[in-house]
Design a protein around this motif. Structure first.
Motif, mmCIF file in Angstrom:
data_model
loop_
_atom_site.group_PDB
_atom_site.id
_atom_site.type_symbol
_atom_site.label_atom_id
_atom_site.label_comp_id
_atom_site.label_asym_id
_atom_site.label_seq_id
_atom_site.Cartn_x
_atom_site.Cartn_y
_atom_site.Cartn_z
ATOM 1 N N UNK A 64 -29.067 3.024 -46.536
ATOM 2 C CA UNK A 64 -29.027 1.824 -45.701
ATOM 3 C C UNK A 64 -27.652 1.186 -45.698
ATOM 4 N N UNK A 65 -27.024 1.128 -46.857
ATOM 5 C CA UNK A 65 -25.667 0.580 -46.934
ATOM 6 C C UNK A 65 -24.676 1.460 -46.175
ATOM 7 N N UNK A 66 -24.855 2.773 -46.246
ATOM 8 C CA UNK A 66 -23.991 3.695 -45.516
ATOM 9 C C UNK A 66 -24.079 3.444 -44.013
ATOM 10 N N UNK A 67 -25.297 3.252 -43.531
ATOM 11 C CA UNK A 67 -25.481 2.988 -42.101
ATOM 12 C C UNK A 67 -24.804 1.679 -41.711
ATOM 13 N N UNK A 68 -25.047 0.622 -42.501
ATOM 14 C CA UNK A 68 -24.530 -0.702 -42.161
ATOM 15 C C UNK A 68 -23.023 -0.809 -42.370
ATOM 16 N N UNK A 69 -22.506 -0.216 -43.427
ATOM 17 C CA UNK A 69 -21.093 -0.402 -43.764
ATOM 18 C C UNK A 69 -20.161 0.656 -43.179
ATOM 19 N N UNK A 70 -20.702 1.817 -42.776
ATOM 20 C CA UNK A 70 -19.846 2.887 -42.284
ATOM 21 C C UNK A 70 -20.182 3.305 -40.852
ATOM 22 N N UNK A 71 -21.416 3.741 -40.605
ATOM 23 C CA UNK A 71 -21.763 4.276 -39.286
ATOM 24 C C UNK A 71 -21.713 3.219 -38.182
ATOM 25 N N UNK A 72 -22.324 2.080 -38.435
ATOM 26 C CA UNK A 72 -22.358 1.061 -37.387
ATOM 27 C C UNK A 72 -20.974 0.521 -37.037
ATOM 28 N N UNK A 73 -20.131 0.197 -38.019
ATOM 29 C CA UNK A 73 -18.787 -0.273 -37.634
ATOM 30 C C UNK A 73 -17.976 0.783 -36.890
ATOM 31 N N UNK A 74 -18.063 2.041 -37.316
ATOM 32 C CA UNK A 74 -17.299 3.084 -36.628
ATOM 33 C C UNK A 74 -17.822 3.327 -35.216
ATOM 34 N N UNK A 75 -19.134 3.366 -35.072
ATOM 35 C CA UNK A 75 -19.711 3.544 -33.735
ATOM 36 C C UNK A 75 -19.375 2.396 -32.811
ATOM 37 N N UNK A 76 -19.443 1.176 -33.319
ATOM 38 C CA UNK A 76 -19.113 0.013 -32.522
ATOM 39 C C UNK A 76 -17.625 -0.007 -32.189
ATOM 40 N N UNK A 77 -16.781 0.405 -33.143
ATOM 41 C CA UNK A 77 -15.339 0.491 -32.893
ATOM 42 C C UNK A 77 -15.049 1.445 -31.733
ATOM 43 N N UNK A 78 -15.711 2.592 -31.727
ATOM 44 C CA UNK A 78 -15.477 3.557 -30.648
ATOM 45 C C UNK A 78 -15.923 3.000 -29.295
ATOM 46 N N UNK A 79 -17.044 2.292 -29.284
ATOM 47 C CA UNK A 79 -17.522 1.686 -28.032
ATOM 48 C C UNK A 79 -16.525 0.650 -27.533
ATOM 49 N N UNK A 80 -16.055 -0.225 -28.435
ATOM 50 C CA UNK A 80 -15.103 -1.263 -28.038
ATOM 51 C C UNK A 80 -13.798 -0.629 -27.577
ATOM 52 N N UNK A 81 -13.326 0.350 -28.304
ATOM 53 C CA UNK A 81 -12.054 1.003 -27.946
ATOM 54 C C UNK A 81 -12.157 1.708 -26.582
ATOM 55 N N UNK A 82 -13.268 2.340 -26.312
ATOM 56 C CA UNK A 82 -13.436 3.009 -25.014
ATOM 57 C C UNK A 82 -13.599 1.997 -23.884
#
Length: 113
Positions: free
Chosen positions: A93-111
């Motif tokens: 759960x921490x991996x999803x919240x602290x790693x996957x979600x920020x990286x996925x959101x970063x890619x969406x914002x950057x695109x």
């Protein structure tokens, strides 16, 4: 609703991480669910604008940039920390919240911008 508005709502909902519950036996929070919904909205947005192939072309071009290299190292660090000391649902759960979600959101914002 444009992706800019969806991302702005995401910023406004940042305190929603405090609303915690269990989802199919896994620990979750309201922000985690919202970010997943943002990913689905982004995928629908890409499909509606017929930009799915454009997104993956852009993603491949990003592979050579410093931002993407650092993001990849960040993700690898998260994956290693997930398995060091034993795997657990809490660590996942921490991996999803602290790693996957920020990286996925970063890619969406950057695109998007």
């Amino acid at each position: 609703m444009g992706m800019g508005y969806v991302l702005a709502i995401t910023l406004l909902l940042a305190p929603a991480y405090a609303i915690r519950f269990s989802f199919f036996g896994l620990p979750a929070n309201a922000l985690m669910v919202w970010v997943f919904i943002v990913w689905v909205i982004f995928a629908i947005w890409l499909l509606g604008r017929r930009q799915f192939s454009t997104f993956f072309t852009w993603l491949r071009s990003e592979l050579s940039t410093l931002h993407f290299a650092l993001s990849t190292l960040f993700l690898l660090a998260g994956i290693v920390s997930l398995f060091v000391g034993g795997f657990s649902q809490e660590k996942f759960g921490q991996f999803i919240v602290l790693f996957l979600q920020p990286l996925g959101t970063f890619l969406i914002v950057r695109y998007t911008w």
